[in-house]
Write an enzyme that holds these catalytic residues in place. Structure first.
Site, PDB file in Angstrom:
ATOM      1  N   CYS A  34      37.204  59.928  68.659  1.00  0.00           N
ATOM      2  CA  CYS A  34      37.344  60.817  67.507  1.00  0.00           C
ATOM      3  C   CYS A  34      35.983  60.960  66.842  1.00  0.00           C
ATOM      4  O   CYS A  34      35.036  60.257  67.191  1.00  0.00           O
ATOM      5  CB  CYS A  34      38.391  60.311  66.510  1.00  0.00           C
ATOM      6  SG  CYS A  34      37.986  58.767  65.664  1.00  0.00           S
ATOM      7  N   HIS A  74      39.930  57.742  56.242  1.00  0.00           N
ATOM      8  CA  HIS A  74      38.811  56.828  56.386  1.00  0.00           C
ATOM      9  C   HIS A  74      37.483  57.554  56.254  1.00  0.00           C
ATOM     10  O   HIS A  74      37.386  58.756  56.515  1.00  0.00           O
ATOM     11  CB  HIS A  74      38.866  56.088  57.726  1.00  0.00           C
ATOM     12  CG  HIS A  74      39.044  56.986  58.905  1.00  0.00           C
ATOM     13  ND1 HIS A  74      40.269  57.396  59.355  1.00  0.00           N
ATOM     14  CD2 HIS A  74      38.138  57.561  59.742  1.00  0.00           C
ATOM     15  CE1 HIS A  74      40.139  58.166  60.409  1.00  0.00           C
ATOM     16  NE2 HIS A  74      38.838  58.294  60.665  1.00  0.00           N
TER      17      HIS A  74
END
Length: 460
Positions: A172, A67
């Site tokens: 994250c 991503h």
């Protein structure tokens, strides 16, 4: 917005041909480009690879979720791809990847998009869901599997009222996928083990399910599964386990077990953390450097973008309304509205270097590092050296710009870590004055003097 609004059947690949990681990424990106979802394949690939350089997005059990929030993205999209052979992807469990979800998000993505992406993570952890994805015969059948706005859940329904209670934080670096995968994995495992758990997510859309002081006070232990800085001071005095976010996905049972043990290390705030509590314990020097750098860069970028567009609009207005040839030197400030926009953009730009240095220092030394980092960034921006001190100075200030702010941020963070270490053994009664007096005063002065040395070589 639900998953089906982002999951595009026209970019799905049900028989991925690539057998290597890079080839697989390029094949999926080509599908996005051909469908008009991104404007530049190479730019988007570089964003994906930069994310992979931090931590692999091969989550294990045959799933990968590469991503990127990227300027090359035109339309927020999830590209699904399925490989019958499997792709060697350097996954967390070392197994080949069969199912890919490539997430393409514009840099200005709103919370709705990010919430939908978080929902995707929860779908993938449902029992039997992956088997359905592997056998779906058509792109439409894959799309149909994601019907509905919410993922049904019964987590916690079978846990006894008097069961142990834990709190956790997941985060994250991009806050898109791993954050929510770790959240769901911890909840699922906690239910299986008969443990109550509340999980706070520090995602790209902000903090979700925030832990209250009461939650923390009542918790038997704390789990922090994070690859970026999270608020740690609130956990002072609690048994705490700190691990990378990947462990929250792959080893939730181990984290829960460790957090419940009486031998779990106790976290102490204000620089007295034990080695096992340090937020960079699981990072190499290179990855720690990258994490601190990206903390500064990601905080700086909104100022660059906002200020840059305001200045561009100032020039556009002057060009549209017209400027006399003999006044071309005033382009961008000739008309009042253009001058005002340029002033706004200049103000935003003025914060760029202090914010860069400030948040690098904050990532290294937490809140005490912020003020010293801002000072380092401002000195780098305006220029200051030993030769122009005094009333009779004749030398112009020498700014050191971006490089000076970058080095200054790390320098400020290092100085604050040294001060924390030096004051670690002060009496507890001085904790308050230490934070509001000792740290800012000494941090600012020492960083300011250190920048005298830094500015000259950095400006060169």
């Amino acid at each position: 917005m639900n998953i089906q609004d982002l999951l595009a059947p026209e970019v799905m690949i049900l028989d991925l041909q690539a057998t290597t990681k890079r080839a697989a990424l390029k094949e999926i990106i080509a599908s996005l480009y051909n469908a008009g979802k991104i404007r530049d394949e190479q730019e988007f690939l570089e964003g994906i690879l930069a994310r992979e350089a931090q931590t692999t997005t091969g989550l294990g059990e045959g799933i990968a979720m590469p991503h990127s929030k990227n300027a090359a993205v035109i339309t927020p999209t999830i590209a699904f791809a399925r490989s019958g052979k499997g792709v060697d992807y350097d996954s967390l469990d070392g197994q080949p990847v069969e199912l890919f979800f490539m997430i393409a998000v514009p840099t200005d993505a709103n919370d709705t998009h990010l919430q939908a992406l978080a929902n995707l993570s929860r779908y993938l952890l449902q029992d039997g869901f992956m088997a359905k994805l592997k056998t779906a015969p058509t792109s439409q059948a894959v799309w149909d599997l994601f019907a509905g706005d919410e993922v049904p859940t019964t987590l916690g329904s079978h846990v006894a009222a008097d069961a142990p209670y834990l709190v956790a934080v997941t985060a994250c670096t991009t806050g898109i996928a791993h954050t929510y995968m770790a959240e769901e994995a911890l909840k699922k495992e906690a239910e299986k083990l008969g443990v109550h758990i509340k999980v706070e997510t520090n995602g790209a859309s902000g903090v979700g399910n925030r832990l209250t002081p009461e939650d923390i006070a009542n918790a038997q232990g704390v789990i922090v599964a994070a690859d970026k800085k999270v608020e740690m001071q609130r956990f002072d005095g609690k048994r705490l386990i700190k691990r990378p976010v990947a462990d929250g996905i792959r080893k939730p049972d181990e984290l829960i077990d460790l957090a419940l043990q009486d031998e779990a290390p106790v976290f102490h705030a204000d620089g007295s953390e034990t080695p096992s509590d340090n937020h960079t314990q699981d990072l190499s020097v290179g990855k720690a450097f990258y994490q601190h750098l990206m903390s500064g860069v990601s905080s700086m970028l909104p100022f660059v973008i906002g200020g840059g567009i305001a200045i561009a609009l100032a020039f556009l207005i002057d060009q549209s309304l017209g400027v006399p040839h003999d006044q071309l030197a005033s382009l961008g400030t000739y008309h009042p509205i253009a001058a005002f926009l340029k002033q706004i953009g200049g103000a935003a730009f003025g914060f760029m270097l202090p914010v860069l240095a400030g948040y690098i220092a904050y990532s290294i030394a937490e809140k005490p590092g912020l003020v010293a980092g801002f000072v380092a960034g401002e000195i780098a921006a305006t220029g200051y050296n030993i030769y122009n001190v005094g009333l009779d100075a004749t030398h112009a200030p020498i700014p050191s710009g971006f490089l000076g702010a970058l080095v200054g941020g790390f320098l400020a963070g290092g100085i604050m870590l040294l001060l924390k270490s030096a004051f670690k053994k002060l009496p507890k009664s001085l904790d308050g004055i230490k934070s509001i007096l000792f740290y800012p005063v000494l941090g600012v002065i020492l960083t300011g003097f250190a920048m005298l040395i830094i500015n000259i070589p950095m400006s060169a």
